[in-house]
Design an enzyme around this catalytic site. Structure first.
Site, short mmCIF file in Angstrom:
data_model
loop_
_atom_site.label_atom_id
_atom_site.label_comp_id
_atom_site.label_asym_id
_atom_site.label_seq_id
_atom_site.Cartn_x
_atom_site.Cartn_y
_atom_site.Cartn_z
N GLY A 15 40.08 46.33 36.40
CA GLY A 15 38.84 46.97 35.96
C GLY A 15 38.22 46.25 34.78
O GLY A 15 38.94 45.75 33.90
N GLN A 16 36.91 46.24 34.74
CA GLN A 16 36.20 45.68 33.59
C GLN A 16 36.44 46.52 32.34
O GLN A 16 36.26 46.05 31.23
CB GLN A 16 34.70 45.59 33.89
N GLN B 210 54.28 46.34 26.91
CA GLN B 210 52.90 46.19 26.44
C GLN B 210 52.53 47.24 25.40
O GLN B 210 51.40 47.26 24.92
CB GLN B 210 51.92 46.18 27.60
N SER C 295 43.11 57.29 31.10
CA SER C 295 44.19 58.28 31.06
C SER C 295 44.32 58.86 29.65
O SER C 295 44.76 59.99 29.48
CB SER C 295 45.51 57.63 31.47
N LEU D 129 46.39 58.62 37.77
CA LEU D 129 45.22 57.99 38.37
C LEU D 129 43.96 58.84 38.25
O LEU D 129 44.01 60.06 38.41
CB LEU D 129 45.52 57.68 39.84
N HIS D 130 42.86 58.16 37.98
CA HIS D 130 41.55 58.81 37.92
C HIS D 130 40.57 57.99 38.76
O HIS D 130 40.97 56.99 39.40
CB HIS D 130 41.09 58.96 36.47
N GLU D 131 39.32 58.39 38.75
CA GLU D 131 38.33 57.72 39.61
C GLU D 131 38.19 56.23 39.29
O GLU D 131 37.80 55.45 40.16
CB GLU D 131 36.96 58.41 39.49
N GLY D 132 38.47 55.84 38.04
CA GLY D 132 38.42 54.41 37.71
C GLY D 132 39.42 53.64 38.54
O GLY D 132 39.09 52.63 39.17
N HIS D 133 40.66 54.14 38.56
CA HIS D 133 41.69 53.49 39.39
C HIS D 133 41.29 53.53 40.88
O HIS D 133 41.44 52.56 41.61
CB HIS D 133 43.03 54.21 39.26
P1 AMP Z 1 45.89 51.35 33.67
O1 AMP Z 1 46.53 52.36 34.54
O2 AMP Z 1 45.18 51.94 32.48
O3 AMP Z 1 46.80 50.20 33.31
O4 AMP Z 1 44.73 50.70 34.53
C1 AMP Z 1 44.99 50.08 35.76
C2 AMP Z 1 43.76 49.33 36.21
O5 AMP Z 1 42.67 50.25 36.33
C3 AMP Z 1 43.31 48.26 35.19
O6 AMP Z 1 42.88 47.11 35.89
C4 AMP Z 1 42.17 48.94 34.48
O7 AMP Z 1 41.22 48.03 33.94
C5 AMP Z 1 41.56 49.76 35.60
N1 AMP Z 1 40.78 50.88 35.04
C6 AMP Z 1 41.20 51.80 34.14
N2 AMP Z 1 40.19 52.63 33.81
C7 AMP Z 1 39.11 52.22 34.53
C8 AMP Z 1 37.75 52.66 34.64
N3 AMP Z 1 37.29 53.68 33.94
N4 AMP Z 1 36.93 52.00 35.48
C9 AMP Z 1 37.37 50.93 36.21
N5 AMP Z 1 38.64 50.46 36.15
C10 AMP Z 1 39.49 51.10 35.33
#
Ligand code: AMP
Length: 292
Positions: free
Chosen positions: A153-154, A67, A192, A39-43
């Site tokens: 996330g967009q 996937q 990530s 997890l990062h700030e986006g999550h």
């Molecule tokens: P992931 O772990 O990559 O499958 O992402 C999980 C959720 O976090 C998905 O809905 C992504 O679109 C969202 N996400 C990933 N990176 C970002 C980001 N930089 N900003 C906003 N949402 C994000």
């Protein structure tokens, strides 16, 4: 800082349903944020949005094999459950679902979500079964948790459209929220996969963001020809990252992802680019400014 309590960690659907039963009976609204962890700030921005809106927040952490295509990074995808739990504790998340592969895909698993036209271009062309895997796992997670609201996330623009289509077509009783892309201070969209980049490649990868900014400037300046904008974006990309291998660079209708030739209203610019050996994606919604 007040002490933070760790979220409840469950790994099976039975444990999950037992934990959520009393929450639901108590009339609380439930949020779900599906993730693959690391997890990062986006999550965490999705988690914070959920915490503001709902009473009880569930985060799923599952690296979904279906996937990933052959030769993609399933095996090396970072798995960091301990630090993820600490970050989620700080955000006040109540429950984390981290199932194993056996719990998600029983040996006799045979049902898949077939996605329609919105999943076909762009990512769909370059990662043929990707959205089938995404739609199936998201539908399974929605069915497991039964949230009132689910957050995406967009950053993964086409994925959000695929999920929206699936939820509408299959009458899934959930509200969706699509939250803005969170970026590093220099503009790189958080991901990530950024950790795979060497420091030099990390620098070159700013080319993605720069080319999206250029597209925005060109449209704001009145450029209406999509081809001219795409040519300039490609030039910008390859100047800033001479090793970039472009999967796609597109200007598309924000709802259908059909290609746009003449800019007459809002469009989304999307790109997928390999830098070094890492595949990065980014996008931006571009609005025309009205000229007098
Ligand atoms: P992931 O772990 O990559 O499958 O992402 C999980 C959720 O976090 C998905 O809905 C992504 O679109 C969202 N996400 C990933 N990176 C970002 C980001 N930089 N900003 C906003 N949402 C994000």
């Amino acid at each position: 800082m007040p002490p933070t309590s760790q979220p409840e960690l469950v790994t099976t659907v039975a444990e999950l349903r037992a934990a959520l039963g009393s929450v639901r009976r108590g009339g609380k609204t439930i949020a779900l944020i599906p993730t693959m962890g690391d997890l990062h700030e986006g999550h965490l921005s999705l988690v914070r949005a959920a915490k503001q809106e709902c009473d009880y927040t569930v985060v799923s952490i599952y690296v979904n094999p279906s996937q990933f295509g052959r030769g993609e990074d399933l095996d090396k995808y970072p798995r960091t459950l301990r630090t993820d739990l600490d970050a989620l504790a700080e955000c006040g998340v109540e429950l984390v679902l981290a199932p194993g592969d056996d719990e998600v895909y029983r040996p006799q698993h045979a049902t898949w979500v077939e996605v329609g036209a919105v999943g076909e271009p762009l990512e769909g062309r370059h990662r043929p079964d990707h959205f089938r895997g995404v739609a199936t796992i998201v539908l399974k997670l929605l069915n497991m948790v039964g949230p009132d609201v689910a957050y995406f996330g967009q950053k993964d623009y086409q994925q959000a459209l695929v999920i929206r289509q699936m939820v509408e077509d299959l009458d899934v009783p959930v509200e969706l929220r699509i939250c803005p892309t969170v970026r590093e201070p220099d503009g790189l969209a958080m991901s990530s996969r950024n950790a795979y980049l060497s420091p030099e490649a990390r620098q070159r990868s700013l080319a993605l963001h720069r080319s999206l900014e250029l597209a925005e400037q060109l449209i704001a300046a009145g450029q209406c020809s999509a081809q001219s904008i795409l040519d300039r974006m490609q030039q910008e990309l390859l100047t800033a990252a001479d090793d970039a291998r472009i999967d796609y660079l597109a200007l598309a209708d924000p709802d259908t992802l059909e290609p746009v030739h003449e800019i007459r209203g809002p469009v989304v610019a999307l790109l997928a680019v390999h830098i070094e050996n890492t595949r990065l994606i980014d996008n931006r919604i571009l609005q025309m400014t009205k000229h007098k």
